[in-house]
Design an enzyme around this catalytic site. Sequence first.
Site, PDB file in Angstrom:
ATOM      1  N   MET A 123      17.207-104.910   9.107  1.00  0.00           N
ATOM      2  CA  MET A 123      17.439-105.333  10.456  1.00  0.00           C
ATOM      3  C   MET A 123      16.247-105.018  11.025  1.00  0.00           C
ATOM      4  SD  MET A 123      21.067-105.553  12.116  1.00  0.00           S
ATOM      5  CE  MET A 123      22.288-106.355  11.219  1.00  0.00           C
ATOM      6  N   HIS A 444      24.882-103.252  16.549  1.00  0.00           N
ATOM      7  CA  HIS A 444      24.953-101.833  16.472  1.00  0.00           C
ATOM      8  C   HIS A 444      26.404-101.095  16.074  1.00  0.00           C
ATOM      9  CE1 HIS A 444      21.819-102.213  20.179  1.00  0.00           C
ATOM     10  NE2 HIS A 444      21.260-102.566  19.061  1.00  0.00           N
TER      11      HIS A 444
HETATM   12  P1  FAD Z   1      18.995-101.653   8.234  1.00  0.00           P
HETATM   13  O1  FAD Z   1      18.059-101.885   8.933  1.00  0.00           O
HETATM   14  O2  FAD Z   1      20.226-102.740   8.567  1.00  0.00           O
HETATM   15  O3  FAD Z   1      18.847-101.675   6.441  1.00  0.00           O
HETATM   16  C1  FAD Z   1      19.966-101.488   5.575  1.00  0.00           C
HETATM   17  C2  FAD Z   1      19.200-102.077   4.268  1.00  0.00           C
HETATM   18  O4  FAD Z   1      20.151-101.797   3.518  1.00  0.00           O
HETATM   19  C3  FAD Z   1      19.437-103.689   4.477  1.00  0.00           C
HETATM   20  O5  FAD Z   1      17.899-103.925   4.086  1.00  0.00           O
HETATM   21  C4  FAD Z   1      20.255-103.937   3.304  1.00  0.00           C
HETATM   22  O6  FAD Z   1      19.814-105.307   2.402  1.00  0.00           O
HETATM   23  C5  FAD Z   1      20.231-102.906   2.311  1.00  0.00           C
HETATM   24  N1  FAD Z   1      21.174-102.783   1.526  1.00  0.00           N
HETATM   25  C6  FAD Z   1      22.588-103.026   1.982  1.00  0.00           C
HETATM   26  N2  FAD Z   1      23.461-102.700   0.953  1.00  0.00           N
HETATM   27  C7  FAD Z   1      23.020-102.506  -0.203  1.00  0.00           C
HETATM   28  C8  FAD Z   1      22.972-102.116  -1.508  1.00  0.00           C
HETATM   29  N3  FAD Z   1      24.241-102.141  -2.031  1.00  0.00           N
HETATM   30  N4  FAD Z   1      21.997-101.895  -2.563  1.00  0.00           N
HETATM   31  C9  FAD Z   1      20.736-102.082  -2.080  1.00  0.00           C
HETATM   32  N5  FAD Z   1      20.387-102.370  -0.664  1.00  0.00           N
HETATM   33  C10 FAD Z   1      21.481-102.631   0.213  1.00  0.00           C
HETATM   34  N6  FAD Z   1      18.260-101.720  17.451  1.00  0.00           N
HETATM   35  C11 FAD Z   1      17.841-100.652  18.408  1.00  0.00           C
HETATM   36  O7  FAD Z   1      17.796 -99.572  18.432  1.00  0.00           O
HETATM   37  N7  FAD Z   1      17.086-101.281  19.467  1.00  0.00           N
HETATM   38  C12 FAD Z   1      17.064-102.849  19.403  1.00  0.00           C
HETATM   39  O8  FAD Z   1      16.428-103.270  20.437  1.00  0.00           O
HETATM   40  C13 FAD Z   1      17.551-103.401  18.478  1.00  0.00           C
HETATM   41  N8  FAD Z   1      17.497-104.776  18.581  1.00  0.00           N
HETATM   42  C14 FAD Z   1      17.833-105.651  17.460  1.00  0.00           C
HETATM   43  C15 FAD Z   1      17.712-106.993  17.625  1.00  0.00           C
HETATM   44  C16 FAD Z   1      18.060-107.650  16.363  1.00  0.00           C
HETATM   45  C17 FAD Z   1      17.884-109.351  16.402  1.00  0.00           C
HETATM   46  C18 FAD Z   1      18.809-107.163  15.428  1.00  0.00           C
HETATM   47  C19 FAD Z   1      19.025-108.013  14.151  1.00  0.00           C
HETATM   48  C20 FAD Z   1      19.197-105.843  15.164  1.00  0.00           C
HETATM   49  C21 FAD Z   1      18.462-104.968  16.242  1.00  0.00           C
HETATM   50  N9  FAD Z   1      18.743-103.719  16.316  1.00  0.00           N
HETATM   51  C22 FAD Z   1      18.277-102.887  17.271  1.00  0.00           C
HETATM   52  C23 FAD Z   1      19.551-103.028  15.213  1.00  0.00           C
HETATM   53  C24 FAD Z   1      18.573-102.208  14.454  1.00  0.00           C
HETATM   54  O9  FAD Z   1      17.620-103.170  13.718  1.00  0.00           O
HETATM   55  C25 FAD Z   1      19.285-101.526  13.305  1.00  0.00           C
HETATM   56  O10 FAD Z   1      20.197-100.328  14.168  1.00  0.00           O
HETATM   57  C26 FAD Z   1      18.549-100.627  12.425  1.00  0.00           C
HETATM   58  O11 FAD Z   1      17.634-101.610  11.471  1.00  0.00           O
HETATM   59  C27 FAD Z   1      19.351 -99.779  11.344  1.00  0.00           C
HETATM   60  O12 FAD Z   1      18.364 -99.491  10.443  1.00  0.00           O
HETATM   61  P2  FAD Z   1      19.234 -99.044   9.044  1.00  0.00           P
HETATM   62  O13 FAD Z   1      18.113 -98.497   8.213  1.00  0.00           O
HETATM   63  O14 FAD Z   1      20.338 -98.201   9.118  1.00  0.00           O
HETATM   64  O15 FAD Z   1      19.829-100.278   8.643  1.00  0.00           O
END
Ligand code: FAD
Length: 511
Positions: A123, A444
């Site tokens: 995301m 979130h």
């Molecule tokens: P993610 O970014 O979701 O990444 C997880 C990854 O794991 C994904 O690429 C997925 O494909 C991969 N995955 C899942 N399961 C598996 C598996 N079994 N095997 C291999 N890969 C796998 N947050 C904020 O704090 N501020 C903001 O302004 C904000 N605005 C947003 C606006 C939009 C339009 C969106 C979509 C999100 C927004 N967010 C915001 C949320 C923010 O993007 C997320 O909180 C953040 O990306 C979380 O990071 P992460 O690495 O934990 O998870």
Amino acid sequence: MSGRYPDAVDVAIVGSGPTGSAYARILSEEAPGLTIAMVEVGPTVSEPAGAHVKNIVDADLRAAAQRSSEGPGVGEATLNSPRAVAQGGRRARPGTYLLPDGDFAASGDGLPMAAMSSNVGGMGAHWTAACPRPGASERIAFLDATGELDELLSEGERLLGVTTHAFDGAPFGDLLRSRLSAAVDAGRAPSARVQRMPLAVHRREDGRLVWSGSDVVMGDATRDNPEFTLFDETLATRVIVEDGHAVGIEVRDLRTGESHEVRARYVVVAADGLRTPQLLWASGIRPDALGRYLNDQSQVVFAARITGIDDVEVAEVPGTGGTLSESSGVSWVPFTDEMPFHGQIMQLDASPIPLADDDPVVPGSIVGLGLFCAKDLQRDDRLEFSEEATDSYGLPAIRVHYSLTERDRAVIERAKEEIVALGRAVGQTLDDKPFQLPLGASLHYQGTTRMGERDDGESVVSPTSEVWGVEGLYLGGNNVIPTSTACNPTLTSVALAVKGARAIASRAAIR
Ligand code: FAD
């Protein structure tokens, strides 16, 4: 090697979003000799890998990158702004896709907008990049008590490239903030007063805006690390545990359909708030609190127009160089325990928007107001994973049990009153009434593998994000956050990932 994968590495990371990437960055900086394999189920959609799609100048290429991130949801219609979501029924934001019909509300109110992204960068290739620090009861008391939380948040800001000045050239930001301040600042501590929103966005020397994605979090330290490899289109299907130790992951190459085992001394799962607990469950790692304490931030939106500016000369807005600039300035009304909302106030794109033919709109004067509400934490707000049914990747189907409490509903009603007051402070209100977004729209999802100070059955991970009872298994993501928050959570999650990565770096040095 087996196929394109190594047989063994020091650290295997599942998920290439901001939190998985934070692990890779800190390990690359602090333990450069360690071999690291990062697996990501989605494809690479941007360059450098993990970059925000908004930085793609060509609109068709940008739209293609968004579609490629929508995994099994590709081809579904999407809605491109919170406002459109408020009015448009159950449709995902571009770059994301929704849980299937029926699964999003197995009981209670459900999370109709529960969404995911499947692409390198997660995301974080699609986000708005707002990075406020948590305040008051949002903060994690046991990390705050030692003074550690702020140091970790500073480190998170470094990794995400957070700035507060990217939109300085945008018109009316100061005027907007002075009006909001007059409405809410009385009695607030300086840190809780209206201010510029910290954003993971910077402006290049040529004026172009650059949104941080996982590419920025990884940084050159990770990209130049010869011991780091990213494997896209690779699904992790299981964490392998032997004698209470995580010893590797099982992966499926989505290009060939073949499965492989990658042995590892340490495993990190950072696969988002829905799929991190899913993978643990699929691996037979099922502590009592797994999937529980699910909480999201209910969101209320409203619009207003800055008035009294007819005679003000509009400062020249630095060119956006063709990037998709959704906003020309973001201001922040911080959360307080007395007003348990987090305000994200966006001045819409600086290009003139015709409201009516005879009423041209001054650039930067249309303001989208959003209040995120903190939720009561409940053990029974939870994800359930099916023993039989599978999702489109073949992992256990996810079903959502989720209910608002009476207090949650009262907080949402207060937020509606507050947002109208803020709109009036800005100038002319443009909506008859505020809209509440369908639940889950904030994207979130927190708490589903929450951190605890001790292993008391109410948490899944320790303060270093290591799963209780499974040595060497570390988690990342909003799912680790144990508190009820209203502020955007990614900065906090990246900060917690920094602590987890440091723990691996110091342990891994001892063989
Ligand atoms: P993610 O970014 O979701 O990444 C997880 C990854 O794991 C994904 O690429 C997925 O494909 C991969 N995955 C899942 N399961 C598996 C598996 N079994 N095997 C291999 N890969 C796998 N947050 C904020 O704090 N501020 C903001 O302004 C904000 N605005 C947003 C606006 C939009 C339009 C969106 C979509 C999100 C927004 N967010 C915001 C949320 C923010 O993007 C997320 O909180 C953040 O990306 C979380 O990071 P992460 O690495 O934990 O998870």
